[in-house]
Motif scaffolding. Structure first.
Motif, PDB file in Angstrom:
ATOM      1  N   LEU A 219       0.848  -1.177   0.000  1.00 52.58           N
ATOM      2  CA  LEU A 219       0.000   0.000   0.000  1.00 52.58           C
ATOM      3  C   LEU A 219       0.889   1.235   0.000  1.00 52.58           C
ATOM      4  O   LEU A 219       1.882   1.288   0.722  1.00 52.58           O
ATOM      5  N   VAL A 220       0.532   2.211  -0.809  1.00 49.79           N
ATOM      6  CA  VAL A 220       1.278   3.465  -0.850  1.00 49.79           C
ATOM      7  C   VAL A 220       0.305   4.616  -0.589  1.00 49.79           C
ATOM      8  O   VAL A 220      -0.833   4.581  -1.049  1.00 49.79           O
ATOM      9  N   VAL A 221       0.751   5.592   0.200  1.00 49.04           N
ATOM     10  CA  VAL A 221      -0.039   6.796   0.467  1.00 49.04           C
ATOM     11  C   VAL A 221       0.646   7.948  -0.246  1.00 49.04           C
ATOM     12  O   VAL A 221       1.777   8.310   0.060  1.00 49.04           O
ATOM     13  N   ILE A 222      -0.033   8.498  -1.226  1.00 52.66           N
ATOM     14  CA  ILE A 222       0.488   9.624  -1.999  1.00 52.66           C
ATOM     15  C   ILE A 222       0.164  10.920  -1.251  1.00 52.66           C
ATOM     16  O   ILE A 222      -0.881  11.031  -0.618  1.00 52.66           O
ATOM     17  N   ASN A 223       1.057  11.899  -1.327  1.00 57.52           N
ATOM     18  CA  ASN A 223       0.786  13.188  -0.697  1.00 57.52           C
ATOM     19  C   ASN A 223      -0.528  13.757  -1.206  1.00 57.52           C
ATOM     20  O   ASN A 223      -0.776  13.792  -2.410  1.00 57.52           O
ATOM     21  N   PHE A 224      -1.362  14.184  -0.281  1.00 55.14           N
ATOM     22  CA  PHE A 224      -2.663  14.727  -0.633  1.00 55.14           C
ATOM     23  C   PHE A 224      -2.497  16.086  -1.304  1.00 55.14           C
ATOM     24  O   PHE A 224      -1.577  16.844  -0.997  1.00 55.14           O
ATOM     25  N   LYS A 225      -3.401  16.385  -2.210  1.00 57.52           N
ATOM     26  CA  LYS A 225      -3.445  17.698  -2.847  1.00 57.52           C
ATOM     27  C   LYS A 225      -3.936  18.709  -1.825  1.00 57.52           C
ATOM     28  O   LYS A 225      -4.749  18.384  -0.963  1.00 57.52           O
ATOM     29  N   GLY A 226      -3.463  19.932  -1.954  1.00 63.74           N
ATOM     30  CA  GLY A 226      -3.946  21.015  -1.114  1.00 63.74           C
ATOM     31  C   GLY A 226      -4.878  21.896  -1.912  1.00 63.74           C
ATOM     32  O   GLY A 226      -4.447  22.533  -2.854  1.00 63.74           O
ATOM     33  N   GLY A 227      -6.131  21.899  -1.559  1.00 64.14           N
ATOM     34  CA  GLY A 227      -7.100  22.786  -2.195  1.00 64.14           C
ATOM     35  C   GLY A 227      -7.221  24.025  -1.336  1.00 64.14           C
ATOM     36  O   GLY A 227      -7.686  23.938  -0.217  1.00 64.14           O
ATOM     37  N   ASN A 228      -6.784  25.132  -1.802  1.00 62.37           N
ATOM     38  CA  ASN A 228      -6.711  26.425  -1.123  1.00 62.37           C
ATOM     39  C   ASN A 228      -5.955  26.372   0.214  1.00 62.37           C
ATOM     40  O   ASN A 228      -6.152  27.194   1.081  1.00 62.37           O
TER      41      ASN A 228
END
Length: 146
Positions: A17-26
């Motif tokens: 399992l890999v956790v990708i860095n979450f996008k930052g919305g505003n």
């Protein structure tokens, strides 16, 4: 049905399992990276987990070697490519958005072979202090443990 496949494969102990860095919305990208790091930590701390999680440094190194950008693989279609590169069966992707005084965190676990979303979860935190507890709940739901 995909969730059942995930659970049956996970019981075999061969799931990566890999956790990708979450996008930052505003919010800035550092916030997305921080949320992802907390989520990785929560998942890593789960006792008797039947899967392996790719460490962030290992993920970054492989991405760099392959000439991939983390920002370019944070959707379902990009999950197939990164899943193949890392031999990861599943990937957690998502975003964090500031709404008023609070935050909304959207997370999805994706089957990297098909690009199909297995399960999703939306958490709402009224402050930064609530983020860790909301991410803990997210981890358990996404992994089908609650």
């Amino acid at each position: 049905m995909i969730l059942l496949v995930f659970l049956s494969v996970a019981e075999a102990g061969d799931v990566t399992l890999v956790v990708i860095n979450f996008k930052g919305g505003n919010v800035n990208q550092e916030m997305g990276a921080a949320v992802s790091e907390v989520l990785r930590g929560v998942i890593t701390a789960i006792d008797n987990k039947p899967y392996r999680i790719v460490e962030r440094d290992q993920l970054n190194e492989v991405m760099k070697e392959q000439g991939l950008s983390l920002s370019g693989v944070v959707d379902e279609s990009g999950s197939q490519r990164i899943g193949k590169v890392l031999s990861a069966a599943f990937m957690i992707i998502g975003s964090i958005t500031r709404l008023g005084n609070g935050y909304t965190i959207n997370g999805r676990i994706v089957n990297t072979a098909t690009g199909e979303v297995v399960r999703g979860y939306v958490a709402v935190a009224s402050s930064e202090n609530e983020l860790p507890s909301r991410l803990t709940a997210m981890a358990y739901v996404l992994l089908g443990l609650k």
